[in-house]
Motif scaffolding. Sequence first.
Motif, PDB file in Angstrom:
ATOM      1  N   GLY A 204       0.777  -1.227   0.000  1.00 38.61           N
ATOM      2  CA  GLY A 204       0.000   0.000   0.000  1.00 38.61           C
ATOM      3  C   GLY A 204       0.806   1.273   0.000  1.00 38.61           C
ATOM      4  N   GLU A 205       2.127   1.178   0.035  1.00 35.20           N
ATOM      5  CA  GLU A 205       2.950   2.384   0.027  1.00 35.20           C
ATOM      6  C   GLU A 205       2.841   3.074  -1.332  1.00 35.20           C
ATOM      7  OE1 GLU A 205       7.111   3.016   1.963  1.00 35.20           O
ATOM      8  OE2 GLU A 205       7.481   2.346  -0.083  1.00 35.20           O
ATOM      9  N   THR A 206       2.747   4.400  -1.337  1.00 29.68           N
ATOM     10  CA  THR A 206       2.638   5.131  -2.588  1.00 29.68           C
ATOM     11  C   THR A 206       4.001   5.239  -3.269  1.00 29.68           C
ATOM     12  OG1 THR A 206       3.074   7.311  -1.632  1.00 29.68           O
ATOM     13  CG2 THR A 206       0.783   6.524  -1.587  1.00 29.68           C
ATOM     14  N   LEU A 207       3.959   5.574  -4.541  1.00 30.80           N
ATOM     15  CA  LEU A 207       5.195   5.737  -5.297  1.00 30.80           C
ATOM     16  C   LEU A 207       6.036   6.868  -4.719  1.00 30.80           C
ATOM     17  CD1 LEU A 207       6.804   4.801  -7.796  1.00 30.80           C
ATOM     18  CD2 LEU A 207       5.575   6.529  -9.117  1.00 30.80           C
ATOM     19  N   ILE A 208       5.380   7.943  -4.296  1.00 29.27           N
ATOM     20  CA  ILE A 208       6.111   9.086  -3.727  1.00 29.27           C
ATOM     21  C   ILE A 208       6.777   8.697  -2.406  1.00 29.27           C
ATOM     22  CG2 ILE A 208       5.839  11.380  -2.713  1.00 29.27           C
ATOM     23  CD1 ILE A 208       3.758  11.961  -4.853  1.00 29.27           C
ATOM     24  N   ASP A 209       6.070   7.930  -1.563  1.00 28.18           N
ATOM     25  CA  ASP A 209       6.679   7.481  -0.305  1.00 28.18           C
ATOM     26  C   ASP A 209       7.880   6.585  -0.572  1.00 28.18           C
ATOM     27  OD1 ASP A 209       5.002   8.848   1.407  1.00 28.18           O
ATOM     28  OD2 ASP A 209       3.525   7.238   1.492  1.00 28.18           O
TER      29      ASP A 209
ATOM     30  N   SER B 139       2.549   5.769 -17.552  1.00 34.83           N
ATOM     31  CA  SER B 139       3.217   6.891 -18.213  1.00 34.83           C
ATOM     32  C   SER B 139       3.337   8.061 -17.249  1.00 34.83           C
ATOM     33  CB  SER B 139       2.427   7.323 -19.450  1.00 34.83           C
ATOM     34  OG  SER B 139       2.288   6.255 -20.368  1.00 34.83           O
ATOM     35  N   GLY B 140       4.512   8.663 -17.195  1.00 37.96           N
ATOM     36  CA  GLY B 140       4.735   9.819 -16.340  1.00 37.96           C
ATOM     37  C   GLY B 140       5.211   9.502 -14.944  1.00 37.96           C
ATOM     38  N   ALA B 141       5.183   8.230 -14.545  1.00 37.12           N
ATOM     39  CA  ALA B 141       5.581   7.868 -13.183  1.00 37.12           C
ATOM     40  C   ALA B 141       7.064   8.142 -12.935  1.00 37.12           C
ATOM     41  CB  ALA B 141       5.275   6.396 -12.920  1.00 37.12           C
ATOM     42  N   VAL B 142       7.894   7.907 -13.940  1.00 39.60           N
ATOM     43  CA  VAL B 142       9.334   8.113 -13.764  1.00 39.60           C
ATOM     44  C   VAL B 142       9.646   9.603 -13.622  1.00 39.60           C
ATOM     45  CG1 VAL B 142      11.620   7.694 -14.738  1.00 39.60           C
ATOM     46  CG2 VAL B 142       9.804   6.002 -15.061  1.00 39.60           C
ATOM     47  N   ALA B 143       8.959  10.430 -14.393  1.00 43.55           N
ATOM     48  CA  ALA B 143       9.161  11.882 -14.273  1.00 43.55           C
ATOM     49  C   ALA B 143       8.729  12.371 -12.893  1.00 43.55           C
ATOM     50  CB  ALA B 143       8.377  12.603 -15.363  1.00 43.55           C
ATOM     51  N   LEU B 144       7.668  11.793 -12.352  1.00 38.19           N
ATOM     52  CA  LEU B 144       7.220  12.154 -11.006  1.00 38.19           C
ATOM     53  C   LEU B 144       8.282  11.795  -9.975  1.00 38.19           C
ATOM     54  CD1 LEU B 144       5.000  13.120  -9.038  1.00 38.19           C
ATOM     55  CD2 LEU B 144       4.112  10.772  -9.038  1.00 38.19           C
TER      56      LEU B 144
END
Length: 307
Positions: free
Chosen positions: A86-91, A111-116
């Motif tokens: 359940g951990e978010t990509l940002i965490d 798409s866009g996850a790596v740029a984030l």
Amino acid sequence: MFDHRHLLGIEHLSPMDIAAVLDRADTFATTPDSRAVRRDSLSGLTQINMFFENSTRTQASFEIAGKRLGADVMNMAMQASSIKKGETLIDTALTLNAMHPDLLVVRHPNSGAVALLAQKVNCAVINAGDGRHEHPTQALLDALTIRRRKGRLQRLTVAICGDIAHSRVARSNIMLLGKMENRVRLVGPKTLMPPGIEKFGVEVTDDMAAGLKDADVVMMLRLQRERMDGGFIPSEREYYHRFGLDAAKLAHAKPDAIVMHPGPMNRGVEIDGEIADDINRSVIQEQVEMGVAVRMAVLELLGEGRG
């Protein structure tokens, strides 16, 4: 000079940036009678590979590339990571950032996850493929393969054939080849062509004979069934009959045209096995070899100064 903090796509690279990567990669590219080039330019730096999608060629080549440059390489098993809890990509990004990595290689299905991620960490981030967006190092290794075989990377006719709609490889190659002044043709069924693709300055056709006519390079793409949510093709047999590369279709290209495929291949669906194994025309295995050289170049260029 390669004045970029990250490599997130081809879109923001200039022709000089592309040439800088390819020239550096050429110094790493092996020949049949030479040993793999090794140096310690990334000694003391930490490289983390985060692959949220399965990968063989890309993940292995990034790992080999980092180790040949002396980096401390860590492969994270994302299928068993806290993302599944359940951990978010940002965490996850903030957690990794606290470990102070220098280079972060990421593949993600969105798409866009790596740029984030790149916005949240202090290290250099390399896009190893994000959704349907881009796969920049694949386009760069394809470019290096073409340049070494053809002696140039300008004023060539390149036919990219197959599942254009779902292919990040196609998108990155279209941009790179366009920046280097090549004529790009997209060939495939209308159901596998993204809307508005003509805006990229390419030619589009659903006729293999017309698409391959006098081509210098024929680049076949994999049917990405995992990204399809409907009936895009009637059957694999029909698809091979119309769009699979065989000797009869390849005869429309130039006699010295090279055949490429980013892999993994579906033999008898996208390409005939004899064509794939033809050492005079196929450069598919050379693409794999150039993948290590290009990724060494990218890692070194982004890692310079971080030590």
